[in-house]
Design a protein around this motif. Structure first.
Motif, PDB file in Angstrom:
ATOM      1  N   ILE A 146       0.860  -1.188   0.000  1.00 32.20           N
ATOM      2  CA  ILE A 146       0.000   0.000   0.000  1.00 32.20           C
ATOM      3  C   ILE A 146       0.892   1.232   0.000  1.00 32.20           C
ATOM      4  N   GLY A 149       4.001   1.128  -2.187  1.00 32.89           N
ATOM      5  CA  GLY A 149       5.032   0.184  -1.765  1.00 32.89           C
ATOM      6  C   GLY A 149       5.774   0.606  -0.509  1.00 32.89           C
ATOM      7  N   ASN A 150       5.327   1.679   0.149  1.00 30.03           N
ATOM      8  CA  ASN A 150       5.996   2.127   1.363  1.00 30.03           C
ATOM      9  C   ASN A 150       5.488   1.442   2.620  1.00 30.03           C
ATOM     10  N   ALA A 151       4.522   0.587   2.460  1.00 25.03           N
ATOM     11  CA  ALA A 151       4.093  -0.250   3.577  1.00 25.03           C
ATOM     12  C   ALA A 151       3.607  -1.566   2.983  1.00 25.03           C
ATOM     13  N   ILE A 152       3.759  -2.632   3.772  1.00 26.57           N
ATOM     14  CA  ILE A 152       3.323  -3.954   3.321  1.00 26.57           C
ATOM     15  C   ILE A 152       2.224  -4.432   4.254  1.00 26.57           C
ATOM     16  N   GLN A 153       1.125  -4.861   3.674  1.00 23.75           N
ATOM     17  CA  GLN A 153      -0.093  -5.185   4.412  1.00 23.75           C
ATOM     18  C   GLN A 153      -0.383  -6.669   4.275  1.00 23.75           C
ATOM     19  N   THR A 154      -0.703  -7.326   5.381  1.00 24.39           N
ATOM     20  CA  THR A 154      -1.155  -8.722   5.316  1.00 24.39           C
ATOM     21  C   THR A 154      -2.633  -8.718   5.642  1.00 24.39           C
ATOM     22  N   LYS A 289      11.955  -0.508  -7.376  1.00 24.04           N
ATOM     23  CA  LYS A 289      12.916  -0.704  -6.288  1.00 24.04           C
ATOM     24  C   LYS A 289      13.204  -2.162  -5.956  1.00 24.04           C
TER      25      LYS A 289
ATOM     26  N   VAL B  22       4.645   3.700   9.399  1.00 29.47           N
ATOM     27  CA  VAL B  22       3.807   2.623   9.899  1.00 29.47           C
ATOM     28  C   VAL B  22       3.511   2.886  11.375  1.00 29.47           C
ATOM     29  N   VAL B 226       0.639  -4.473   9.320  1.00 33.15           N
ATOM     30  CA  VAL B 226       1.228  -3.555   8.351  1.00 33.15           C
ATOM     31  C   VAL B 226       2.675  -3.332   8.775  1.00 33.15           C
ATOM     32  N   VAL B 227       3.609  -3.571   7.862  1.00 34.17           N
ATOM     33  CA  VAL B 227       5.034  -3.423   8.215  1.00 34.17           C
ATOM     34  C   VAL B 227       5.761  -2.591   7.173  1.00 34.17           C
ATOM     35  N   ASP B 228       6.963  -2.159   7.550  1.00 33.71           N
ATOM     36  CA  ASP B 228       7.800  -1.441   6.595  1.00 33.71           C
ATOM     37  C   ASP B 228       8.316  -2.409   5.543  1.00 33.71           C
ATOM     38  N   PRO B 229       8.554  -1.917   4.344  1.00 33.24           N
ATOM     39  CA  PRO B 229       9.144  -2.790   3.336  1.00 33.24           C
ATOM     40  C   PRO B 229      10.625  -2.979   3.631  1.00 33.24           C
ATOM     41  N   PRO B 230      11.257  -3.986   3.049  1.00 33.04           N
ATOM     42  CA  PRO B 230      12.703  -4.152   3.246  1.00 33.04           C
ATOM     43  C   PRO B 230      13.434  -2.887   2.776  1.00 33.04           C
TER      44      PRO B 230
END
Lengths: 331, 255
Positions: A146, A149-154, A289, B22, B226-230
């Motif tokens: 989301i 691409g600055n946060a990853i959501q499960t 990226k 986040v 919700v987490v930071d990307p690598p």
């Protein structure tokens, strides 16, 4: 080989996963992105069926799809109503196939093609679609990005059917040979008087497809005009690369829109990405990226692109690119 | 030709230039005290409707937004750009996670109420990046759809649409009523001028709740985390092209 996974946590009816993959094609060949989606489909467990729809060439495409290992059956629906794979007609076929087979998952590429069609199915089935997944954790739990691409959501879907589009760069491509699925023709009466496909203006090029190329050379606003992109095309040809662009270059009319790499353009992850005259806005980074090696050429040493590049050259691109062309020619 | 009634959707999102963070509870991103704006694609949607009105293709533009109290500002911006009136579906506590399927259901009810000839939404919201609401709404209404539109031409109840597709461009035509999603190059949105912002204060915004509309907006997708990307670390700067070529060769990128 069927593996049933009962997830008591989810309010579904505890049946095995069975997945329908909408095949993307051009009437002659299977789009490479579909191979990545099939890999994602196989992570769900259960049989994977492929659906080929269109107004021509479907049998040929179905024959190719049937050779993809991991595909158990290929369903084919060809009729003039499906000209241009217009969403109203394609969704009618998918809904018909779904009513007969009751798949637990319906997947498509996270391309314009897949994104255009799948949510419409979601509405008809009263299911929340899930866009552009980058990971499968289980039958009902998926990973996606989301905020560019600055946060990853499960997320976990509580719907009985999961409708999902898949980001190619996050899954390996299934091999295109080695399988031997059966093919089955599906007759669907599609009557659509609300929309009509007129024509497609597809950019023709001998260069590799931007979405799947191993090497991509992208140009940004720094190129100053469309003519200057010629040297990127020349460099690309020397390296066997595809050419991409930032939104700024497309907006300015330097290149057509299908070259746009970024949050709202194409998401790519080639082995090598060379950003020329691109500052590196968040929205552009979103699209590249995950490339294995990033090279940046920009005369502004403070440009954000240098924060993600593996090799950065602070130089005038109008000097550096011709030097690269010559240097590579001498290799 | 009396002119079309156009319903435009807009969403209040974190401004595109903001570096998001986040939340410590890992269930979302920090929104408090962060600059918000109208979703960029929605600006294109509003702009297109306004241009249609200027060309006398459209006769009325209604702009609607589902969101918290502050979404009123977003609606006011659209009114300042030239929309005629607004509808604010104000979300109650517990409704904050309004997902595309729910938004589409709300808009389907607004369509029932307002009877537009055309609905224009932005292609995707830059927070959720889903690119679904137009397709969902079209499916619910059983109307034709035109997504990723970069050109719209109306003639006698038919809309000719140029779409930006993966390989280039595609032309389709749809019979109204239809739902369309605006892509970036559909137009260049105007800035709301101060006089227009002042004029917009007189324009009406109707407020309603989800309960008033009668839609179940319970999220179907439960956010687990919700987490930071690598993090991608910056590499080295190289002094010249010949060193760059050497490095690319070392990595096996040059045949």
């Amino acid at each position: 080989m069927l593996r049933c996974v009962r997830k008591l946590a989810t309010p579904s009816i505890g049946r095995c996963a069975s997945t329908l993959v909408l095949v993307e094609h051009n009437g002659a060949a299977v789009n490479p992105a579909t191979l990545h989606t099939i890999t994602a489909a196989n992570k769900l467990g259960g049989p994977v069926h492929a659906l080929v729809v269109g107004d021509s060439g479907c049998q040929e495409v179905a024959a190719a799809a049937s050779q993809i290992p991991g595909v158990e059956k290929v369903l084919v629906s060809e009729s003039s109503a499906l000209k241009g794979q217009i969403s109203e007609a394609v969704s009618a076929v998918i809904l018909d196939v779904q009513a007969k087979n009751n798949y637990s998952h319906i997947l498509a590429n996270g391309t314009v093609f897949g994104k255009n069609i799948l949510p419409r199915i979601g509405a008809k089935l009263d299911v929340a679609p899930i866009s552009d997944i980058i990971g499968v954790q289980s039958e009902d739990t998926f990973v996606r990005t989301i905020y560019a691409g600055n946060a990853i959501q499960t997320i976990q879907s509580i719907d009985p059917v999961k409708i999902v589009t898949v980001r190619s760069t996050a899954f390996e491509a299934a091999p295109s040979e080695g399988g031997s699925a059966a093919t089955e023709t599906v007759e669907v009466d599609v009557s659509n008087d609300k929309s009509e496909f007129i024509e497609a203006k597809i950019s023709k090029s001998d260069r590799p497809e931007l979405a799947s190329a191993n090497i991509v050379i992208s140009g940004g606003r720094g190129l100053k005009n469309g003519e200057n992109f010629e040297m990127l095309y020349t460099l690309a040809d020397k390296m066997g690369a595809a050419v991409g662009a930032s939104r700024a270059a497309v907006d300015a009319g330097y290149v057509p829109s299908d070259l746009q790499v970024g949050q709202t353009g194409k998401m790519i992850a080639p082995d090598l990405y060379i950003a020329v005259g691109i500052s590196g806005a968040i929205q552009h980074l979103a699209g590249m990226k995950d490339s294995k090696t990033i090279v940046a050429i920009n005369k502004d040493g403070e440009a954000p692109i240098f924060q993600v590049s593996d090799y950065g050259l602070v130089d005038d691109l109008f000097k550096a690119v011709p030097e690269m062309i010559e240097g590579i020619e001498q290799q | 030709m009396s002119g079309l009634r156009v319903l435009v959707g807009c969403k209040r999102v974190i401004d595109y230039a903001v570096k998001i963070r986040v939340r410590p509870d890992h269930l979302g991103v920090v929104t408090d005290g962060v600059k918000h704006s109208m979703n960029p694609f929605d600006e294109n949607a509003v702009e297109e409707a306004v241009r249609m009105k200027q060309k006398k293709v459209a006769k009325e533009i209604i702009v609607a937004s589902c969101g918290p109290t502050q979404s009123q500002e977003t609606i006011r911006t659209a009114l300042a750009m030239g929309a005629d009136r607004g509808i604010h579906v104000e979300l109650a506590k517990g409704e904050e996670d309004l997902q595309p399927l729910a938004v589409a259901k709300v808009f389907a009810k607004l369509v029932e109420k307002e009877k537009p000839d055309l609905v224009i939404l932005g292609k995707q919201a830059i927070d959720d990046d889903s690119n679904q609401t137009t397709q969902l709404l079209a499916g619910l209404l059983d109307w034709p759809q035109g997504t990723m539109a970069s050109v719209l031409e109306h003639s006698d109840g038919v809309l000719k649409i140029t779409r930006e597709i993966d390989g280039g461009l595609e032309d389709i035509s749809v019979k109204l009523p239809a739902v369309v999603s605006a892509d970036l190059r559909l137009n260049e949105p105007r800035y709301a001028t101060l006089p227009n912002i002042m004029k917009a204060k007189k324009k009406k915004i109707e407020k309603m709740s989800v309960a008033d509309i009668g839609v179940d907006v319970t999220p179907r997708l439960k956010v687990q985390n919700v987490v930071d990307p690598p993090v991608r670390e910056a590499g080295d700067k190289v002094p010249d092209v010949s060193v760059l070529i050497e490095k690319m060769k070392e990595k096996g990128h040059l045949k």
